[in-house]
Structure formats: C-alpha cells, structure tokens
Design a protein around this motif. Structure first.
Motif, PDB file in Angstrom:
ATOM      1  N   UNK A 231     108.042 -21.505  -6.069  1.00 11.48           N
ATOM      2  CA  UNK A 231     107.443 -21.657  -4.738  1.00 11.48           C
ATOM      3  C   UNK A 231     108.214 -20.817  -3.738  1.00 11.48           C
ATOM      4  N   UNK A 232     107.478 -20.050  -2.944  1.00 14.44           N
ATOM      5  CA  UNK A 232     108.075 -19.308  -1.834  1.00 14.44           C
ATOM      6  C   UNK A 232     107.783 -20.073  -0.546  1.00 14.44           C
ATOM      7  N   UNK A 233     108.825 -20.357   0.238  1.00 12.17           N
ATOM      8  CA  UNK A 233     108.681 -21.066   1.507  1.00 12.17           C
ATOM      9  C   UNK A 233     108.693 -20.015   2.617  1.00 12.17           C
ATOM     10  N   UNK A 234     107.547 -19.846   3.269  1.00  9.21           N
ATOM     11  CA  UNK A 234     107.394 -18.813   4.283  1.00  9.21           C
ATOM     12  C   UNK A 234     107.925 -19.318   5.622  1.00  9.21           C
ATOM     13  N   UNK A 235     109.188 -18.968   5.923  1.00  6.94           N
ATOM     14  CA  UNK A 235     109.823 -19.392   7.170  1.00  6.94           C
ATOM     15  C   UNK A 235     110.044 -18.199   8.097  1.00  6.94           C
ATOM     16  N   UNK A 236     109.048 -17.394   8.260  1.00  8.91           N
ATOM     17  CA  UNK A 236     109.164 -16.223   9.130  1.00  8.91           C
ATOM     18  C   UNK A 236     109.496 -16.660  10.547  1.00  8.91           C
ATOM     19  N   UNK A 237     110.333 -15.879  11.210  1.00 11.58           N
ATOM     20  CA  UNK A 237     110.798 -16.206  12.554  1.00 11.58           C
ATOM     21  C   UNK A 237     109.656 -16.305  13.555  1.00 11.58           C
ATOM     22  N   UNK A 246     112.576 -30.774  13.315  1.00 10.05           N
ATOM     23  CA  UNK A 246     112.199 -31.659  12.211  1.00 10.05           C
ATOM     24  C   UNK A 246     112.716 -33.084  12.351  1.00 10.05           C
ATOM     25  N   UNK A 247     113.950 -33.262  12.874  1.00  7.88           N
ATOM     26  CA  UNK A 247     114.468 -34.619  13.023  1.00  7.88           C
ATOM     27  C   UNK A 247     113.633 -35.414  14.029  1.00  7.88           C
ATOM     28  N   UNK A 248     113.247 -34.778  15.113  1.00  4.18           N
ATOM     29  CA  UNK A 248     112.417 -35.456  16.109  1.00  4.18           C
ATOM     30  C   UNK A 248     111.051 -35.788  15.530  1.00  4.18           C
ATOM     31  N   UNK A 249     110.458 -34.846  14.810  1.00  2.00           N
ATOM     32  CA  UNK A 249     109.138 -35.097  14.215  1.00  2.00           C
ATOM     33  C   UNK A 249     109.201 -36.188  13.151  1.00  2.00           C
ATOM     34  N   UNK A 250     110.295 -36.222  12.390  1.00  2.36           N
ATOM     35  CA  UNK A 250     110.389 -37.163  11.280  1.00  2.36           C
ATOM     36  C   UNK A 250     110.527 -38.605  11.723  1.00  2.36           C
ATOM     37  N   UNK A 251     110.888 -38.851  12.972  1.00  2.00           N
ATOM     38  CA  UNK A 251     111.074 -40.230  13.414  1.00  2.00           C
ATOM     39  C   UNK A 251     109.898 -40.726  14.266  1.00  2.00           C
ATOM     40  N   UNK A 252     108.830 -39.961  14.327  1.00  2.00           N
ATOM     41  CA  UNK A 252     107.708 -40.342  15.182  1.00  2.00           C
ATOM     42  C   UNK A 252     106.763 -41.327  14.524  1.00  2.00           C
ATOM     43  N   UNK A 261     108.329 -32.989   3.181  1.00  2.00           N
ATOM     44  CA  UNK A 261     107.940 -32.013   2.167  1.00  2.00           C
ATOM     45  C   UNK A 261     108.628 -30.677   2.432  1.00  2.00           C
ATOM     46  N   UNK A 262     108.635 -30.259   3.696  1.00  2.00           N
ATOM     47  CA  UNK A 262     109.281 -28.993   4.044  1.00  2.00           C
ATOM     48  C   UNK A 262     110.773 -29.034   3.729  1.00  2.00           C
ATOM     49  N   UNK A 263     111.457 -30.083   4.174  1.00  2.00           N
ATOM     50  CA  UNK A 263     112.906 -30.139   3.990  1.00  2.00           C
ATOM     51  C   UNK A 263     113.284 -30.190   2.514  1.00  2.00           C
ATOM     52  N   UNK A 264     112.409 -30.751   1.678  1.00  2.00           N
ATOM     53  CA  UNK A 264     112.688 -30.719   0.240  1.00  2.00           C
ATOM     54  C   UNK A 264     112.460 -29.327  -0.339  1.00  2.00           C
ATOM     55  N   UNK A 281     102.690 -20.071  -2.211  1.00  2.00           N
ATOM     56  CA  UNK A 281     103.393 -19.767  -0.964  1.00  2.00           C
ATOM     57  C   UNK A 281     103.158 -20.943  -0.023  1.00  2.00           C
ATOM     58  N   UNK A 282     104.225 -21.673   0.273  1.00  2.00           N
ATOM     59  CA  UNK A 282     104.124 -22.866   1.127  1.00  2.00           C
ATOM     60  C   UNK A 282     104.334 -22.476   2.586  1.00  2.00           C
ATOM     61  N   UNK A 283     103.423 -22.937   3.446  1.00  2.00           N
ATOM     62  CA  UNK A 283     103.527 -22.681   4.878  1.00  2.00           C
ATOM     63  C   UNK A 283     103.967 -23.971   5.577  1.00  2.00           C
ATOM     64  N   UNK A 284     105.220 -24.029   6.050  1.00  2.00           N
ATOM     65  CA  UNK A 284     105.708 -25.245   6.728  1.00  2.00           C
ATOM     66  C   UNK A 284     105.208 -25.302   8.169  1.00  2.00           C
ATOM     67  N   UNK A 285     104.214 -26.132   8.412  1.00  2.00           N
ATOM     68  CA  UNK A 285     103.614 -26.279   9.734  1.00  2.00           C
ATOM     69  C   UNK A 285     103.565 -27.764  10.066  1.00  2.00           C
TER      70      UNK A 285
END
Length: 589
Positions: A231-237, A246-252, A261-264, A281-285
């Motif tokens: 798996x390629x994680x597409x983290x383009x700037x 992510x921490x703020x989103x994860x506690x909502x 899923x992204x952090x793993x 190709x995974x798109x973290x959105x």
C-alpha cells in the motif's frame, strides 16, 4: 464486587437523571457539579435541610440500596480514589495563590477521576482543561516546556495531567507543539509513577491519552501486515489540509475511524515508498471530521478538488478511500469517482449511505435517501467503527463474567421522540426511525431490562447485561455494535439492512443475533429470555463475543493476526486477487 454489582443494577434513574431544573435552572447547580451537571445527582439534602456534596461512603451505600441512584456520582468519586483520600496529601494543588486556584484544581481532578467511570456532559466550567490551559499557560513568549514546568513548581500532577489533556488543542497550533506538550507531560508522568503519587494513580484518566504515543511518533514501518500486500499512502504536501489535526479529529466521537486507519497504514510494514509498486494507493482524507460534503472550508474544498482530479485522471493502482459515517462525506464524490481512468475501492462503515440535497437535486431539503447502489457489493469493503479510548476503557472495566450478569438486555440512547437536541431528534425523524421508540414502548416495563434515554451508567449497564440491543440510527450501522464487544455483551441487531464487517471470514451467527426491527416486542423479549435460560447456548454466545472482540479493537495496532486493521488488510488482499495488476511505465505523483 458488591459495590460494582449495585452500581450496575438496573434500578430506576428518574431522580438521578432529571435533576431539579425548576429550582436550579436547566443545567442544575453549577456550584455543585458531578458529571451530569444536574442538582439531584450532585447535591444531596443533609440532616439540617441544606444541600452539599455527600462524603460518607456507608451513608451513600445505604441510600443507594433503597434505589436512590442520585448518590451514584458521589460513590464514583470515592471509588475513583482507590480508597485513599488524595486531598489529605498536602501539595501546591491544594493551596490558593497560584495561577490556577485550589478550587479549580479540585474541579479538574474530580472530573478527571469520574470520567474513568462515566461520560462527562459537560466538564465543570472551573475544571475544563482548555480554560485552565489558557489561564496558566497562554504566554507564547515561553516554550511549552517552560510553561508546563513553571506550573509544575506548584502542582506537578496537575501540570502533567493538564498538558496531556490539551495535547489535541496544542496540535491545532502545530505538530511540534503537540509533540513538545506530550514529551514534557510524559516526563512528569514518569516521575509521578515512580513516587506513586496518589492523585496521579487515582484522579487522572490516562485512557484518553493512550494513543498519543503512536499518533505522534514518526511513520516508521512497525505494524504487521499479512501476506504480500503493498500500500502506498499518498501524503502529498498540497493535500495536508485534508488530514490535519488527527488527535483532535480522533476525539470527536462518531465517524472518526478514518483517523485510526490513516495512522495505522502510515506505519504499516506493507507501506511502500513508490506508488508504482503498490497494490492500492490510500488517500488519507478526514472527510467526516471536517464535513467535507458541505465544503465548509475553501482551502480544503480546493485541495480536495485538486487531489481527486489529479489522482483519478492518472492510471495506476486502485485508489483506496475510507468513508466512516452514515453519509459519505466527500462533496460530489460520485462524479469524482465515476467515469475516470482510475479504479478505486471503498472501505465504508455504512454500505447504504444517506444521500441529501447536496448529493442529488431530486432530494428535498430536510429529507434523506438510503443509496442502494453506492456501495459495490463484492468489490468494496465494510469497515468496523472505532470506539474512543476512554469509552472503550470504561466498557472494559465493567465487563463482567457471564454468570455475574444480572440484566437480560439493555439499550440506552436518543431517538425521534426524545428530548435530546433538536438536530438529533430531527435527524431520526428525517429517516423515519421507529425501532428505538418501540424498544422503550414495549420493553421498558420488563423486570430484567433497562432501556430508555442516554444514561451516565451506560458502561455499567452494558457490562451487566447478557444482550445489548443494537437498533439502527440515522444510518443502518451504529457504533453501539462495536461498543458491545468491549462490554462483553451479545449484540442483538435490530437493523434490517445493515451490512456487517468481515462477514467473509467471521461467522456472525456465533456471537450475535438478528431480529426484524419492526417486530420489537414481547416475542423478542421471550426469545432472548429463552436463550439466557439455556446455559449452554448463552455461554457459547458469550464465548463467541470474547473470541471475536479483537477484530473490532482499534486500540492495539501492534496485535498479531486479529485486529480491525488486519481484517481490512485481509479483505484488501482478497479483493486484489480478483484484480489483474496493470504494468506501470509512466506513473507519478
């Protein structure tokens, strides 16, 4: 165990959960707070007729055994202290004169300790972490370390607990700020662990911080993957704003599984550095966190349009997208995905997502449709939902052995006829949800049942019940299904069109039940009662729940062959076998 048995018993909650709004306003008495912010659950009448927080444990237990559950919050405060009176240990936290007063520290510690056993709605104003942080540590001329260590000079345990509580808030400034706060908080925590600080042991809720370590760590490839999946994680700037905080989103709360899923995947051993070598190709959105179906932020809308336009118009491995709510929250996602050069795969918690007016002009405002052809059965993947760490820990704490469970079934939640927030009620009305009101109508009078509105005893009740009802919500899926596994409670699905995760390799019949949602009533009650009374059958179901629970536990990414991450990868590997890989010659990002 006697105390926990009483706490989890299904006694009436009218007094405890209604409060006295006529005397003290709709939010109760702010001077006497307990976690539900109501008068009746916090201030009890004394012999002289005045009201004050109770402190005598035996007197509280005696009142509790009469069915007066208004004493529950006070008992929880004593329970959380581990039998020690932490306030008797002199420290700067108990003395006024500091930037944060003794009264504010007291409110902070009491709320933190109670949060280990019940949901806080809301935090007490005097002890709210974000407000305390602004009070003590808003001077940006100093480093975060300098601010925290200055505070630690008067209250070390408070400084450690406070900075760890606000790490997601610091993340909104920068990743570096969040990391600095986590590091100095962890150093203080280690010293408090070493000396066995009473408050640190009993009056802080460390479950809420358990995921910080790997969320803030570098993306090294450390988590296991099965087989040869790549798996390629597409983290383009240019698309960074689509995955920020992510921490703020994860506690909502609901719909935040996308972050886990992204952090793993960014730390998975099967992540490859060259997209030409990838199977997906995974798109973290973070679509749900930022409601990207509504285009609230211009910068995110532009970044999303550019990302999807670029990726979907290039040939390459299939794109992997995660939709983790009852709505698939990407603006115009159907036009983005369909008719393009690129193949794609969707991992979704809801296989029949809700479509609104923003998705289809034929849908009237204030109404929604369940899409029947958005999810491609046989091609796409059903994903479990994550449970917030603090909630998962509460459910685990009260997960009792099957033989010790006293209730037949439980369900607590909001519905179309409840007095919850108007938007919540309207959301259920919008989809004509009727199963939840019918649960209350037909089952609330049963002697071994506890159903009704949301309860501060939610975790206790689930851990004390054989069956947890899982009715549909706005969508067909509900996070209550996955909470049941932490509580060791057999889920009873009351959602006719729900699609279950990992059904290709998990036999759901061995650890769950399904009942027609329009037939909730006496028949369901008698059916569950007969199963409970059949010792062999109920024990097999409980064993099935415990054996399957690891497939739904997002909190342990390093686990071996059984986790939701491994389940997702297993499904992806299976889907890959049906897709011939195309040779790539001119492929770039």
């Amino acid at each position: 165990m006697q105390l926990l048995s009483w706490l989890a018993a299904g006694v009436p909650l009218a007094l405890a959960e209604e409060g006295n709004p006529e005397q003290h306003g709709p939010e109760g008495n702010a001077e006497c707070w307990d976690g539900m912010h109501t008068f009746a659950t916090c201030c009890l009448p004394g012999a002289d007729g005045t009201y004050a927080p109770p402190t005598d444990f035996e007197a509280l237990m005696a009142r509790g055994h009469t069915g007066d559950t208004s004493v529950l919050p006070a008992i929880l405060q004593l329970l959380s202290s581990g039998g020690e009176d932490c306030s008797s240990q002199a420290s700067g936290c108990d003395a006024d004169g500091g930037v944060i007063s003794a009264r504010q520290w007291k409110a902070f510690f009491e709320a933190s300790s109670i949060s280990k056993f019940m949901r806080l709605q809301p935090w007490p104003p005097e002890g709210k972490p974000s407000l305390l942080w602004r009070t003590c540590c808003s001077d940006d001329r100093l480093s975060i370390r300098e601010r925290v260590m200055t505070l630690a000079g008067s209250c070390a345990v408070g400084a450690a607990a406070l900075v760890l509580s606000v790490v997601p808030l610091l993340e909104n400034t920068s990743h570096a700020a969040a990391l600095e706060g986590y590091m100095v908080g962890s150093e203080l925590a280690a010293s408090l662990d070493e000396v066995g600080d009473c408050r640190w042991r009993h009056q802080t809720n460390r479950a809420a911080w358990m995921h910080y370590d790997w969320f803030l760590s570098p993306p090294e490839k450390i988590f296991p993957c099965p087989g040869s999946l790549r798996i390629f994680v597409d983290e383009r700037d240019a698309a960074r704003v689509l995955r920020e905080a992510p921490l703020s989103c994860a506690r909502r709360g609901l719909c935040f599984t996308e972050v886990w899923v992204h952090e793993f995947l960014r730390r998975a051993s099967c992540r490859v550095d060259d997209p030409a070598e990838a199977d997906y190709v995974y798109l973290p959105i973070y679509m749900s966190c930022y409601d990207m179906h509504l285009s609230k932020r211009a910068d995110q809308a532009l970044a999303l349009e550019n990302l999807m336009g670029d990726v979907m118009n290039r040939r390459g491995p299939p794109v992997l997208l995660a939709f983790t709510c009852e709505k698939w929250k990407m603006f115009g996602w159907r036009s983005v995905l369909q008719g393009r050069k690129r193949d794609y795969l969707i991992a979704a918690v809801e296989a029949r997502p809700l479509l609104g007016p923003e998705d289809d002009e034929r849908i009237l405002p204030g109404t929604s449709w369940h899409c029947q052809d958005c999810f491609r059965f046989g091609l796409d993947v059903v994903l479990p939902s994550a449970v917030p760490p603090a909630e998962a820990q509460r459910l685990r704490f009260f997960n009792r052995a099957p033989a010790e469970r006293e209730l037949l079934l439980v369900w607590k939640g909001e519905h179309a006829q409840s007095d919850a927030r108007a938007d919540v009620r309207e959301g259920y009305l919008e989809v004509n949800e009727t199963v939840r009101p019918n649960i209350i109508k037909h089952l609330q009078s049963k002697p071994d049942v506890d159903v009704g509105r949301s309860s501060m005893r939610y975790s206790f009740l689930m851990g004390n019940s054989h069956f947890c009802l899982v009715p549909r919500g706005r969508g067909w899926w509900t996070v209550r299904l996955f909470e049941a596994f932490y509580a060791g409670c057999v889920p009873v699905l009351l959602s006719d069109d729900v699609e279950l995760p990992f059904s290709d390799f998990l036999d759901w019949d061995t650890f769950s039940l399904k009942w027609p949602m329009r037939e909730v009533g006496e028949g369901l009650y008698q059916h569950l009662k007969a199963i409970r009374d059949d010792g062999e059958t109920i024990n097999e179901l409980h064993k099935g729940v415990r054996d399957a629970a690891c497939w739904f536990d997002f909190l342990d990414p390093s686990s071996g062959d059984c986790s939701p991450y491994q389940g997702l990868l297993k499904e992806l590997a299976h889907k890959r076998q049906g897709r011939p890989r195309r040779p790539l010659r001119h492929f770039w990002f």
